[in-house]
Design an enzyme around this catalytic site. Structure first.
Site, PDB file in Angstrom:
ATOM      1  N   ARG A 127       3.738 -18.632   2.951  1.00  0.00           N
ATOM      2  CA  ARG A 127       4.176 -17.316   3.428  1.00  0.00           C
ATOM      3  C   ARG A 127       4.669 -16.396   2.323  1.00  0.00           C
ATOM      4  NH1 ARG A 127       4.352 -20.533   7.339  1.00  0.00           N
ATOM      5  NH2 ARG A 127       5.236 -21.890   5.777  1.00  0.00           N
TER       6      ARG A 127
ATOM      7  N   LYS B 293      -1.653 -26.010 -21.586  1.00  0.00           N
ATOM      8  CA  LYS B 293      -1.793 -26.214 -23.046  1.00  0.00           C
ATOM      9  C   LYS B 293      -0.427 -26.264 -23.700  1.00  0.00           C
ATOM     10  CE  LYS B 293      -5.941 -23.343 -23.016  1.00  0.00           C
ATOM     11  NZ  LYS B 293      -6.445 -22.009 -23.381  1.00  0.00           N
TER      12      LYS B 293
ATOM     13  N   HIS C   5      17.018 -17.386  -2.325  1.00  0.00           N
ATOM     14  CA  HIS C   5      15.756 -16.812  -1.845  1.00  0.00           C
ATOM     15  C   HIS C   5      16.119 -15.499  -1.137  1.00  0.00           C
ATOM     16  CE1 HIS C   5      11.742 -16.563  -0.527  1.00  0.00           C
ATOM     17  NE2 HIS C   5      11.609 -17.674   0.154  1.00  0.00           N
TER      18      HIS C   5
HETATM   19  C1  NCD Z   1      11.214 -21.834   2.389  1.00  0.00           C
HETATM   20  C2  NCD Z   1      11.296 -21.949   0.885  1.00  0.00           C
HETATM   21  O1  NCD Z   1      10.294 -22.159   0.195  1.00  0.00           O
HETATM   22  O2  NCD Z   1      12.409 -21.798   0.416  1.00  0.00           O
HETATM   23  N1  NCD Z   1      10.143 -21.173   2.914  1.00  0.00           N
HETATM   24  C3  NCD Z   1       9.975 -19.821   2.744  1.00  0.00           C
HETATM   25  O3  NCD Z   1       9.996 -19.310   1.658  1.00  0.00           O
HETATM   26  N2  NCD Z   1       9.777 -19.086   3.846  1.00  0.00           N
HETATM   27  C4  NCD Z   1      11.677 -22.979   3.156  1.00  0.00           C
HETATM   28  C5  NCD Z   1      11.254 -24.390   2.853  1.00  0.00           C
HETATM   29  O4  NCD Z   1      10.480 -24.703   1.956  1.00  0.00           O
HETATM   30  O5  NCD Z   1      11.714 -25.239   3.607  1.00  0.00           O
END
Ligand code: NCD
Length: 299
Positions: free
Chosen positions: A46, A74, A123
């Site tokens: 996503r 490399k 995130h």
């Molecule tokens: C998550 C992530 O990669 O932090 N997914 C996301 O970005 N929507 C959640 C996860 O990996 O569990």
């Protein structure tokens, strides 16, 4: 402007992004010129695709960087890779298994950097998507009872979301398996910053909740995979658990979900994770639009 951590996003910036995202949804925006690079050093469905889709819809051209077929094999360094993409593009979205990698990239790059997940740390764009979804579904965030459920230690999306929910005055209930409470002293920091009293519990109790936010057990971040499997079997949410909450409760999940939500919930009116995933495009359009407005983003 970079977007590296939810701690650097003020309430007014978040609100600005929500207003822009609503305009993006209506098609009421000016297209931008420039190039977006997506540098994902870790698996993604996503986040990367929605950044690419958001970039294209905003008018940007895109370059995707596949680490496994690059000069990293490399021995080229992360820093040199970032330097190159800073020359080739006007904005970068980065995901990397190491905490702090997006901040390092932002130090090197003159153009805006968006953290698409750095290890188990943060995130922030996901947290903004989550707040936007809650606001859309519930018309407010302040005062809502939000249960955060699952492996809260490794879930970077949750770390950013906790900060975001505190910023908007939601009432959080932290429920994790023992040993998988939010890490890095996140709760202590949020408690002292916002004058609240978060504490982790280990018993699923969703009574009175408006929102249940579920995250998977991140097996890939466990040293002992057997331990992860045992936890997964015990920490799963069923329709009967959801029915303890308010009648109009919504269930959210950043996805991918594995088996922590039983399939009968998918078909229920409570499940909002697919709507949440589709909000990724307008919210990421809004974030990039905002980042590109600042001087550094424009050539
Ligand atoms: C998550 C992530 O990669 O932090 N997914 C996301 O970005 N929507 C959640 C996860 O990996 O569990």
């Amino acid at each position: 402007m970079d977007m590296l951590s939810m701690r650097e996003v003020s309430k007014s910036l978040a609100q600005d992004i929500f207003v822009r995202a609503a305009r993006m949804e209506k098609g009421d925006f000016e297209r931008r010129e420039g190039v977006l690079s997506t540098l994902f050093f870790e698996a993604s469905t996503r986040t990367k695709s929605s950044f690419l889709s958001a970039g294209l819809r905003l008018g940007l051209k895109t370059i995707d960087f596949p680490p496994e077929r690059s000069s990293l094999s490399k021995g080229e360094s992360f820093s040199d890779t970032i330097r190159m993409f800073d020359n080739y593009s006007d904005i970068m979205a980065i995901r990397h298994p190491r905490e702090g990698s997006a901040r390092l990239a932002a130090k090197i790059a003159a153009h805006p950097v968006i953290n698409g997940g750095d290890g188990a740390n943060e995130h922030p764009s996901q947290a903004l998507i989550d707040l936007y979804t809650i606001k859309k579904e519930k018309k407010k965030i302040e005062g809502l009872k939000v249960a955060l459920f699952g492996d809260l230690k490794h879930a970077r999306a949750m770390h950013s979301l906790m900060q975001a929910l505190a910023l908007f005055g939601a009432d959080m209930r932290i429920i994790s398996p023992p040993g998988l409470e939010p890490s890095y002293g996140i709760m202590d920091r949020i408690n002292s910053e916002f004058g609240i009293k978060l504490k982790a519990t280990h018993t699923p109790d969703f009574s009175g909740c408006d929102v249940i936010y579920v995250v998977r057990v991140q097996e890939e971040r466990f040293v002992d995979k057997y331990e992860a499997k045992q936890i997964k079997d015990r920490f799963r949410i069923k329709l009967a658990d959801v029915e303890q909450a308010k009648k109009d409760v919504i269930i959210m999940h950043p996805l991918p979900k594995i088996d922590e939500i039983t399939p009968d919930i998918d078909a229920s009116p409570y499940a909002k994770y697919y709507a949440q995933a589709s909000n990724a495009v307008p919210v990421r359009m809004a974030i990039m639009d905002k980042c590109l407005e600042s001087k550094e983003g424009v050539r």
